[in-house]
Every structure is written in C-alpha cells, then in structure tokens.
Design a protein around this motif. Sequence first.
Motif, PDB file in Angstrom:
ATOM      1  N   TRP A   1       7.058   6.630  -0.829  1.00 55.78           N
ATOM      2  CA  TRP A   1       7.433   5.222  -0.904  1.00 55.78           C
ATOM      3  C   TRP A   1       8.934   5.015  -0.869  1.00 55.78           C
ATOM      4  O   TRP A   1       9.419   4.000  -0.357  1.00 55.78           O
ATOM      5  CB  TRP A   1       6.749   4.490  -2.038  1.00 55.78           C
ATOM      6  CG  TRP A   1       7.115   4.728  -3.457  1.00 55.78           C
ATOM      7  CD1 TRP A   1       6.438   5.485  -4.346  1.00 55.78           C
ATOM      8  CD2 TRP A   1       8.197   4.140  -4.180  1.00 55.78           C
ATOM      9  NE1 TRP A   1       7.039   5.423  -5.576  1.00 55.78           N
ATOM     10  CE2 TRP A   1       8.118   4.598  -5.510  1.00 55.78           C
ATOM     11  CE3 TRP A   1       9.233   3.266  -3.834  1.00 55.78           C
ATOM     12  CZ2 TRP A   1       9.028   4.228  -6.493  1.00 55.78           C
ATOM     13  CZ3 TRP A   1      10.149   2.896  -4.808  1.00 55.78           C
ATOM     14  CH2 TRP A   1      10.044   3.368  -6.114  1.00 55.78           C
TER      15      TRP A   1
ATOM     16  N   VAL B   1       2.654  -1.597   4.468  1.00 52.39           N
ATOM     17  CA  VAL B   1       1.349  -1.212   3.937  1.00 52.39           C
ATOM     18  C   VAL B   1       1.365   0.249   3.477  1.00 52.39           C
ATOM     19  O   VAL B   1       0.875   0.583   2.392  1.00 52.39           O
ATOM     20  CB  VAL B   1       0.237  -1.453   4.987  1.00 52.39           C
ATOM     21  CG1 VAL B   1      -1.070  -0.806   4.574  1.00 52.39           C
ATOM     22  CG2 VAL B   1       0.045  -2.939   5.224  1.00 52.39           C
TER      23      VAL B   1
ATOM     24  N   PHE C   1       0.950   1.477  -0.344  1.00 48.64           N
ATOM     25  CA  PHE C   1      -0.090   2.456  -0.663  1.00 48.64           C
ATOM     26  C   PHE C   1       0.498   3.634  -1.435  1.00 48.64           C
ATOM     27  O   PHE C   1      -0.042   4.047  -2.462  1.00 48.64           O
ATOM     28  CB  PHE C   1      -0.771   2.937   0.625  1.00 48.64           C
ATOM     29  CG  PHE C   1      -1.747   4.059   0.396  1.00 48.64           C
ATOM     30  CD1 PHE C   1      -3.010   3.808  -0.106  1.00 48.64           C
ATOM     31  CD2 PHE C   1      -1.392   5.374   0.678  1.00 48.64           C
ATOM     32  CE1 PHE C   1      -3.911   4.850  -0.327  1.00 48.64           C
ATOM     33  CE2 PHE C   1      -2.270   6.420   0.470  1.00 48.64           C
ATOM     34  CZ  PHE C   1      -3.540   6.149  -0.040  1.00 48.64           C
ATOM     35  N   CYS C   2       1.629   4.160  -0.949  1.00 47.17           N
ATOM     36  CA  CYS C   2       2.277   5.290  -1.628  1.00 47.17           C
ATOM     37  C   CYS C   2       2.712   4.900  -3.033  1.00 47.17           C
ATOM     38  O   CYS C   2       2.591   5.705  -3.974  1.00 47.17           O
ATOM     39  CB  CYS C   2       3.470   5.792  -0.812  1.00 47.17           C
ATOM     40  SG  CYS C   2       3.005   6.710   0.665  1.00 47.17           S
TER      41      CYS C   2
ATOM     42  N   VAL D   1      -0.499   4.767  -5.268  1.00 45.82           N
ATOM     43  CA  VAL D   1      -1.017   6.112  -5.526  1.00 45.82           C
ATOM     44  C   VAL D   1      -0.076   6.869  -6.459  1.00 45.82           C
ATOM     45  O   VAL D   1      -0.511   7.526  -7.405  1.00 45.82           O
ATOM     46  CB  VAL D   1      -1.238   6.883  -4.210  1.00 45.82           C
ATOM     47  CG1 VAL D   1      -1.573   8.342  -4.480  1.00 45.82           C
ATOM     48  CG2 VAL D   1      -2.343   6.235  -3.390  1.00 45.82           C
TER      49      VAL D   1
END
Length: 106
Positions: A16, A33, A37-38, A41
């Motif tokens: 990220w 996106v 997402f990173c 997570v």
Amino acid sequence: MAWFILIMAGVFEIGWAVGLKYVDGFSKPLPLVVTAFCMIVSVTLLAIALRDIPLGTGYAIWTGIGTAGAVLFGIFYLSEPASIWRLMSIGLILLGVLSLKVLPSS
C-alpha cells in the motif's frame, strides 16, 4: 504462526505504501482499489498477529518491514538515490526489527 502473519502484514504494508505512489491523487481507480485492498489486508493481518505478539514489538516490526521495503522499492524500481546513508539507515531498521524478534523481551 503469528510471526509469519506479521511478516505478511508488513509485505502488504509495502504494497500500500508503493500503491500510494500510483493512485495519482486518487484519480486512478485500479491502483486505488489495489492500494485499498493492501491497506485492509495489512491492518487485518497486523491485528491478528497482535493477539500473540506484544503491541510495541509487533507495531515496530510491521512499520520497519514497510519502511525498509518501500525504500528498497524506490531504489530498485523508481531510481531513487541509494546513498550510503540511506542504505545504512535501512540496515539499522532491519537490525532493530531482528533485535525485537531475537532478543528476549524480559
């Protein structure tokens, strides 16, 4: 297992951090996106790892992996400078991370 999860959280933190370079002020949807997402997570894995790893140790290792990884990515893929001082600083970060894992906590 908690240590493996923490390392994976650090790897996603690198993802990220690097992704922020490519979102272009939040104007590019795909990098945004992937970066989001990173982030999700990374923080989720950190929270799971912190069930078994002390907060200070886990957070320092998580940020150390992310910092060193982002700097190395910049050096190898973005042509950022690889001065001796930057490389020594990364070495100190990695030494600190390893020390937190290897040395006894009490």
